[in-house]
Design a protein around this motif. Structure first.
Motif, short mmCIF file in Angstrom:
data_model
loop_
_atom_site.label_atom_id
_atom_site.label_comp_id
_atom_site.label_asym_id
_atom_site.label_seq_id
_atom_site.Cartn_x
_atom_site.Cartn_y
_atom_site.Cartn_z
N MET A 310 79.22 -57.08 44.06
CA MET A 310 80.15 -57.67 45.03
C MET A 310 80.48 -56.70 46.16
O MET A 310 80.76 -57.12 47.29
N LYS A 311 80.46 -55.38 45.89
CA LYS A 311 80.71 -54.39 46.93
C LYS A 311 79.49 -54.21 47.83
O LYS A 311 79.63 -53.91 49.03
N VAL A 312 78.28 -54.38 47.27
CA VAL A 312 77.06 -54.18 48.05
C VAL A 312 76.74 -55.39 48.92
O VAL A 312 76.23 -55.24 50.03
N GLN A 313 77.03 -56.57 48.43
CA GLN A 313 76.67 -57.79 49.16
C GLN A 313 77.27 -57.85 50.56
O GLN A 313 76.58 -58.24 51.52
N PRO A 314 78.57 -57.50 50.77
CA PRO A 314 79.09 -57.52 52.16
C PRO A 314 78.34 -56.57 53.09
O PRO A 314 78.22 -56.85 54.29
N MET A 315 77.80 -55.45 52.56
CA MET A 315 77.02 -54.55 53.40
C MET A 315 75.80 -55.25 53.97
O MET A 315 75.47 -55.12 55.15
N GLN A 316 75.12 -56.01 53.12
CA GLN A 316 73.94 -56.72 53.59
C GLN A 316 74.31 -57.81 54.59
O GLN A 316 73.61 -58.02 55.58
N GLN A 317 75.42 -58.50 54.34
CA GLN A 317 75.84 -59.55 55.27
C GLN A 317 76.20 -58.96 56.63
O GLN A 317 75.86 -59.55 57.68
N ILE A 318 76.88 -57.82 56.65
CA ILE A 318 77.25 -57.19 57.91
C ILE A 318 75.99 -56.72 58.66
O ILE A 318 75.86 -56.90 59.88
N ALA A 319 75.06 -56.11 57.92
CA ALA A 319 73.83 -55.64 58.56
C ALA A 319 73.03 -56.80 59.12
O ALA A 319 72.47 -56.72 60.23
N ARG A 326 72.02 -58.53 68.02
CA ARG A 326 71.45 -57.63 69.01
C ARG A 326 69.98 -57.99 69.23
O ARG A 326 69.25 -58.26 68.27
N SER A 327 69.59 -57.96 70.45
CA SER A 327 68.20 -58.28 70.78
C SER A 327 67.29 -57.12 70.38
O SER A 327 67.63 -55.95 70.52
N GLY A 328 66.14 -57.50 69.85
CA GLY A 328 65.16 -56.50 69.49
C GLY A 328 65.31 -55.94 68.10
O GLY A 328 64.52 -55.07 67.70
N LEU A 329 66.32 -56.39 67.32
CA LEU A 329 66.51 -55.87 65.96
C LEU A 329 66.17 -56.89 64.88
O LEU A 329 66.40 -56.63 63.71
N SER A 330 65.66 -58.06 65.28
CA SER A 330 65.34 -59.08 64.27
C SER A 330 64.22 -58.62 63.35
O SER A 330 64.14 -59.06 62.20
N GLU A 331 63.31 -57.75 63.88
CA GLU A 331 62.22 -57.28 63.02
C GLU A 331 62.72 -56.33 61.93
O GLU A 331 61.98 -55.99 61.01
N ALA A 332 63.98 -55.90 62.03
CA ALA A 332 64.52 -54.99 61.01
C ALA A 332 65.07 -55.72 59.78
O ALA A 332 65.44 -55.06 58.80
N LEU A 333 65.12 -57.05 59.82
CA LEU A 333 65.68 -57.79 58.68
C LEU A 333 64.91 -57.56 57.39
O LEU A 333 65.52 -57.36 56.34
N PRO A 334 63.56 -57.62 57.36
CA PRO A 334 62.86 -57.33 56.09
C PRO A 334 63.16 -55.94 55.56
O PRO A 334 63.29 -55.74 54.34
N ALA A 335 63.28 -54.97 56.47
CA ALA A 335 63.59 -53.60 56.02
C ALA A 335 65.00 -53.52 55.46
O ALA A 335 65.25 -52.78 54.50
#
Length: 370
Positions: A310-319, A326-335
């Motif tokens: 439960m503490k880790v999940q909000p980190m992923q949602q925020i990221a 932000r433009s140009g950062l969509s390719e970072a989602l798999p990473a």
């Protein structure tokens, strides 16, 4: 047309004395057309109430006669008086003869005292089976519903109300608490002796013990009532894979010592003898953080995996939100997904340092722009 069924109950003791009681059940043929086939619940109540009355009266009379004999001189004690006593059972209330015997005048000269032998075997005016059944139903359902279930299937009297169910449930709970406290005190006094009998084997997983503990807040049904309280529920068992079973306990006290004593008592039931590795798993509540400090060493405290996730999940949602905004950062989602799973894997396998010190490559790209 009607049929009369007569059931004869016969009891015979070791001296050959016979006690008989007859029960009559009337069955009408006309009721067959209404689907009334065989014996009904009311008929069974009548039969069981009669059988219970015969058995309880015979046992009460036998025990009273046995207690009249003085254990020192083997003579009959004098009679104080005879009264009646109503004993509540699962099959109805039975009224029995209740004698009171005086102390033996030859063995206890000058002492004038009397005792009722039936109070020794039935101090609550109810059998232990009825007390246990009432408390069990009272702990699983509302008191009013438990009283209705008892009246529906057992030949109990209308006086078996929800108030009676509540009193018996609380009384049984108090007795269980007293019993546990006595066992804990007895086990605590023998801790030093047991330590001398056990051999400490380092690395033996049989010496690993786990306490899984949590709290539950019980709110009052009334909005203006202040009867809110907190329960502590725990399971104590051995560590290692394949170790089933364990001991459970529930307490309404959040005192550090009370929780520790209950936990130690439960651990001793599964083989704990004052040494070994103890691990306390909780959700991180403040009252549970104090338990590892009160337990014998070594004792470790970890947060259960559900609350870690439960503490880790909000980190992923925020990221994810920052990457999409932000433009140009969509390719970072798999990473991002891959690195979040890596953090969970490191935490699950106990590599806390790597989960904290190894930042993902995309973290710098998500830092706020000054």
């Amino acid at each position: 047309m009607a049929v009369e069924w007569t059931i004869t109950i016969e009891g015979r003791n070791e001296f050959g004395d016979v006690c008989r009681k007859a029960v009559r059940i009337d069955k009408s043929w006309e009721r067959l057309f209404d689907g009334d086939l065989g014996l009904s619940i009311e008929d069974s109540k009548t039969i069981m109430a009669a059988l219970q009355s015969a058995v309880v009266n015979h046992e009460a009379e036998t025990y009273s006669l046995f207690r009249r004999v003085c254990p020192d001189c083997h003579r009959f004690r004098p009679v104080k008086d005879y009264t009646t006593r109503r004993i509540r059972t699962v099959f109805g209330i039975v009224e029995v003869r209740n004698p009171r015997w005086m102390l033996c005048r030859d063995c206890y000269p000058g002492m004038v005292d009397a005792f009722a032998p039936l109070r020794e075997i039935c101090p609550d005016r109810a059998t232990s089976e009825l007390m246990e059944l009432t408390a069990r139903l009272g702990s699983m359902m509302p008191y009013r519903q438990a009283a209705r279930v008892l009246a529906e299937f057992l030949p109990v009297e209308p006086t078996e109300t929800h108030a009676t169910v509540r009193k018996r449930t609380i009384r049984i709970g108090e007795r269980l608490n007293d019993q546990v406290a006595e066992e804990e005190l007895h086990a605590r006094a023998q801790t030093d002796e047991r330590r001398q009998l056990e051999m400490q084997l380092p690395g033996d997983r049989r010496k690993e013990f786990v306490i899984i503990i949590d709290t539950a807040h019980v709110r009052s049904a009334g909005s203006n009532s202040a009867r809110n309280f907190e329960l502590v529920v725990a399971r104590c068992g051995r560590g290692g894979r394949g170790e089933g079973g364990g001991r459970y306990f529930v307490t309404g006290s959040t005192d550090q010592r009370a929780i520790r004593d209950r936990a130690l008592h439960a651990l001793r039931e599964v083989g704990y003898r004052g040494f070994g590795d103890v691990t306390v798993i909780s959700d991180g509540a403040e009252i549970l953080k104090r338990l590892p400090r009160a337990m014998p060493k070594p004792t470790a405290h970890i947060i259960d995996w559900f609350h870690i996730a439960m503490k880790v999940q909000p980190m992923q949602q925020i990221a994810d939100h920052m990457a999409r905004s932000r433009s140009g950062l969509s390719e970072a989602l798999p990473a991002i997904d891959r690195d979040i799973r890596a953090v969970k894997w490191r935490l699950w396998h106990g590599r806390v340092d790597r989960a904290i010190t190894d930042p993902p490559q995309w973290a710098q790209a998500l830092e706020p722009v000054s």
